[in-house]
Design an enzyme around this catalytic site. Structure first.
Site, PDB file in Angstrom:
ATOM      1  N   GLU A  86      -6.005   6.805  -1.219  1.00 58.41           N
ATOM      2  CA  GLU A  86      -5.793   5.994  -0.343  1.00 58.41           C
ATOM      3  C   GLU A  86      -6.486   4.864  -0.942  1.00 58.41           C
ATOM      4  O   GLU A  86      -5.945   3.562  -0.713  1.00 58.41           O
ATOM      5  CB  GLU A  86      -6.478   6.282   1.142  1.00 58.41           C
ATOM      6  CG  GLU A  86      -5.949   7.125   1.862  1.00 58.41           C
ATOM      7  CD  GLU A  86      -4.381   6.781   2.126  1.00 58.41           C
ATOM      8  OE1 GLU A  86      -4.011   5.504   2.407  1.00 58.41           O
ATOM      9  OE2 GLU A  86      -3.430   7.732   2.329  1.00 58.41           O
ATOM     10  N   HIS A 135       0.870  -1.240   0.121  1.00 57.29           N
ATOM     11  CA  HIS A 135      -0.035   0.026   0.016  1.00 57.29           C
ATOM     12  C   HIS A 135       0.677   1.210  -0.039  1.00 57.29           C
ATOM     13  O   HIS A 135       0.457   2.097  -0.730  1.00 57.29           O
ATOM     14  CB  HIS A 135      -0.850   0.082   1.177  1.00 57.29           C
ATOM     15  CG  HIS A 135      -1.582   1.458   1.395  1.00 57.29           C
ATOM     16  ND1 HIS A 135      -3.076   1.740   0.810  1.00 57.29           N
ATOM     17  CD2 HIS A 135      -1.223   2.340   2.099  1.00 57.29           C
ATOM     18  CE1 HIS A 135      -3.233   2.846   1.352  1.00 57.29           C
ATOM     19  NE2 HIS A 135      -2.164   3.215   2.123  1.00 57.29           N
ATOM     20  N   GLU A 136       1.808   1.246   1.053  1.00 60.21           N
ATOM     21  CA  GLU A 136       2.650   2.419   0.944  1.00 60.21           C
ATOM     22  C   GLU A 136       3.616   2.647  -0.252  1.00 60.21           C
ATOM     23  O   GLU A 136       3.788   3.794  -0.820  1.00 60.21           O
ATOM     24  CB  GLU A 136       3.402   2.440   2.362  1.00 60.21           C
ATOM     25  CG  GLU A 136       2.961   2.170   3.569  1.00 60.21           C
ATOM     26  CD  GLU A 136       1.948   3.548   3.781  1.00 60.21           C
ATOM     27  OE1 GLU A 136       2.190   4.561   3.360  1.00 60.21           O
ATOM     28  OE2 GLU A 136       1.041   3.349   4.504  1.00 60.21           O
ATOM     29  N   HIS A 193       1.710   4.138  -3.022  1.00 61.78           N
ATOM     30  CA  HIS A 193       1.485   5.674  -3.117  1.00 61.78           C
ATOM     31  C   HIS A 193       2.755   6.193  -3.849  1.00 61.78           C
ATOM     32  O   HIS A 193       2.278   7.296  -4.609  1.00 61.78           O
ATOM     33  CB  HIS A 193       1.660   6.187  -1.550  1.00 61.78           C
ATOM     34  CG  HIS A 193       0.466   6.084  -1.066  1.00 61.78           C
ATOM     35  ND1 HIS A 193      -0.888   6.858  -1.522  1.00 61.78           N
ATOM     36  CD2 HIS A 193       0.039   5.729   0.332  1.00 61.78           C
ATOM     37  CE1 HIS A 193      -1.567   6.652  -0.429  1.00 61.78           C
ATOM     38  NE2 HIS A 193      -1.224   5.912   0.597  1.00 61.78           N
TER      39      HIS A 193
END
Length: 238
Positions: free
Chosen positions: A154, A100-101, A104
């Site tokens: 997100e 997920h990070e 980004h």
């Protein structure tokens, strides 16, 4: 997008140095088991990220005062706080967070946010001019524009990250379990429309809807082929 990648990396570099100074007494050594574990998970994710040439630096911060968190700065600077590791439980849970990070950065969300800031400021000033009021409309603009955009980013990172971890041969079904654990440890959850992040329940619902695509992505990768070759080489019955 009006912000260049080089500017993103420079800003990330400044923040990276600040964080190294801030946590200089809490960063675990490279030979610590937690750091090795994070590095091993990140290695698999980097291979499918499309960002292999980035100068990746991985740090685990052991500071009991810090809440469970992890993030990746522009330029591949990874910080994982040890308090999130028990919530991750296993490598699949850790891959949920790190993918997920990393997503980004793949989607350049930092640059997107920086590019949007002048428009938010212009919107606030325009409202003041049109309504002839001395009120500060920045909170209204944040509620109506900035926060929904942040929640969308997100969710986008959740989607990209889910497919990424699947392609890296992690189990995407474990992402649902991870967010269930996060939901239980969150003492207070603000109403979603007042937050920059989707609620854990929204994330669970979305990820559940994306699971068929994620499982298909994993099946199309080399995961099962590698397992089959291993079993054949050592004479295991299937």
């Amino acid at each position: 997008m009006i912000v260049s990648e080089s500017l993103e990396e420079r800003l990330g570099g400044y923040q990276y140095l600040q964080l190294l100074r801030q946590y200089r007494h809490s960063i675990l050594p490279d030979n610590h088991p937690a750091v090795i574990r994070v590095r091993n998970v990140m290695k698999r994710l980097i291979e499918v990220s499309g960002l292999p040439d980035v100068n990746w630096e991985i740090h685990v911060v052991n500071d009991p005062r810090e809440p469970p968190n992890a993030f990746v700065l522009p330029g591949g600077k990874v910080f994982v706080f040890s308090s999130i590791l028990p919530i991750c439980q296993d490598d699949d849970g850790l891959a949920t967070v790190l993918s997920h990070e990393t997503a980004h950065q793949i989607a350049r969300h930092i640059g997107e946010k920086l590019s949007q800031m002048p428009f938010y400021l212009f919107g606030s000033l325009l409202l003041q001019l049109l309504l002839g009021s001395s009120m500060d409309f920045s909170s209204l603009v944040a509620l109506l524009l900035e926060m929904p955009a942040s929640r969308q980013m997100e969710s986008e990172a959740d989607y990209i990250g889910l497919l990424m971890m699947s392609k890296a041969c992690f189990d995407p079904r474990k992402a649902v379990a991870f967010w269930g654990r996060m939901q239980r440890v969150e003492s207070v959850q603000p109403m979603e429309f007042l937050s920059t992040h989707p609620s854990s329940s929204t994330r669970i619902q979305q990820i559940t809807e994306w699971l068929p695509k994620a499982i298909q992505t994993r099946e199309m990768s080399d995961c099962y082929t590698t397992t089959s070759n291993f079993m054949d080489a050592f004479g295991f019955m299937r």
